[in-house]
Design a protein around this motif. Structure first.
Motif, PDB file in Angstrom:
ATOM      1  N   ILE A  54       0.903  -0.695   0.312  1.00 21.71           N
ATOM      2  CA  ILE A  54      -0.146  -0.283  -0.062  1.00 21.71           C
ATOM      3  C   ILE A  54       1.070   1.669  -0.164  1.00 21.71           C
ATOM      4  N   SER A  55       0.632   1.974  -0.957  1.00 24.75           N
ATOM      5  CA  SER A  55       1.281   3.328  -0.822  1.00 24.75           C
ATOM      6  C   SER A  55       1.605   4.048   0.548  1.00 24.75           C
ATOM      7  N   LEU A  56       2.427   5.507   0.113  1.00 31.65           N
ATOM      8  CA  LEU A  56       2.203   5.623   1.436  1.00 31.65           C
ATOM      9  C   LEU A  56       1.176   6.742   1.502  1.00 31.65           C
ATOM     10  N   SER A  57       0.605   7.501   1.086  1.00 31.74           N
ATOM     11  CA  SER A  57      -0.739   7.973   0.707  1.00 31.74           C
ATOM     12  C   SER A  57      -1.175   7.556   0.595  1.00 31.74           C
ATOM     13  N   SER A  58      -2.260   6.391   0.311  1.00 31.13           N
ATOM     14  CA  SER A  58      -2.747   5.569   0.288  1.00 31.13           C
ATOM     15  C   SER A  58      -3.226   5.059   2.137  1.00 31.13           C
TER      16      SER A  58
END
Length: 320
Positions: free
Chosen positions: A100-104
């Protein structure tokens, strides 16, 4: 000089751009797939149950009262709340895609706590609705006018999302390098903060204060309303009326106990003292079990709702 060395280490360290949600990686692969199917079934039941409540309140004029308006608002909220964590969990258990991406991750954390805070405020509104209905029955329609009901629901959403807006600012100030494995099935605060190489003592304190304020404040208001309701029930002349009111209140209080019990265990005490294993198991009850219970406790056991459902099914059958 030590601070300079520490800053140089941080600069040279590889910055984390995505996390890996470990979830229940310790389980056998087949067991993970089975758990994924079970959780998917529970999720679909939860969404269908809450969507059914919303649909019935919209189409049946017998259900267009303040109480059912608040219940349908809660159902709408529960769909989003359980979706904020459950969908990613299915992907993890079913396909093994754990990244999972940092922003997500930050967005998921924000929406989870914002929707949760909104629910606490909405439960206070629903408790107030029941208080007026039982303790001030003759003034019920005059007090809870449609415009006020809409304002109360909008206020719950605004308060919930505004109170939790501080999280985004604090999360984006954290730096992550080194390990990117989150020992959880979603971006909860405890495992996320423990991965940061920044000083998280301030965010632990702020988080604990804000979450405790929302949970304990709403709990006190809700319990006060239900205590007033119980005192009024004791003065009802008919024994059958007292039994019916007690049954309704006890089921509501049971769901409140599950919600507040799990959340207080996780967030009211300093989060550093809660083990990640406990956090993961209790959070699963909070995000999966509680949203499943709500439509059945608040609506689908109600005779008026069941009658409206039968009418809707009969109309659909005739049209087919």
């Amino acid at each position: 000089q030590d601070e300079l060395k520490f800053s140089m280490v941080l600069e040279n360290a590889t910055a984390v751009t995505e996390f890996i949600l470990e979830a229940f990686s310790g389980l056998d692969q087949r067991l993970q797939r089975f758990l994924s199917l079970v959780l998917l079934l529970i999720y679909l039941t939860t969404v269908m149950g809450n969507a059914t409540v919303i649909f019935l309140v919209c189409v049946d004029h017998h259900l267009q009262s303040p109480m059912y308006f608040f219940i349908s608002s809660l159902s709408f909220l529960e769909i989003w709340f359980t979706s904020s964590t459950s969908i990613k969990l299915f992907v993890i258990l079913g396909t093994g895609r754990r990244t999972i991406s940092l922003s997500s991750c930050f967005a998921q954390s924000y929406f989870y706590f914002a929707l949760g805070s909104t629910e606490f405020v909405l439960l206070v509104v629903m408790s107030f609705d029941r208080y007026v209905a039982v303790c001030q029955p003759l003034r019920y329609a005059a007090i809870l006018k449609p415009q006020l009901c809409i304002h109360l629901v909008v206020a719950a959403w605004v308060i919930g999302f505004t109170l939790m807006s501080y999280r985004l600012g604090l999360l984006y100030k954290l730096t992550f390098s080194g390990s990117n494995k989150i020992q959880h099935f979603f971006c909860d605060n405890s495992p996320l903060f423990k991965l940061s190489c920044s000083d998280t003592s301030l965010i632990w304190k702020i988080d604990s204060v804000f979450l405790s304020f929302v949970m304990l404040g709403s709990l006190c208001l809700a319990v006060t309303c239900y205590m007033c309701i119980l005192f009024s029930i004791l003065h009802l002349p008919a024994a059958s009326g007292r039994k019916k009111a007690f049954t309704t209140c006890s089921s509501h209080l049971t769901t409140l106990a599950i919600l507040y019990g799990t959340c207080i265990a996780l967030y009211a005490c300093p989060s550093e003292d809660v083990s990640l294993e406990t956090n993961r198991i209790v959070a699963l009850l909070n995000t999966v079990l509680y949203p499943l219970l709500n439509p059945f406790v608040y609506s689908l056991r109600n005779k008026t709702v069941i009658l409206a459902l039968k009418k809707a099914i009969a109309r659909a059958t005739i049209q087919l």
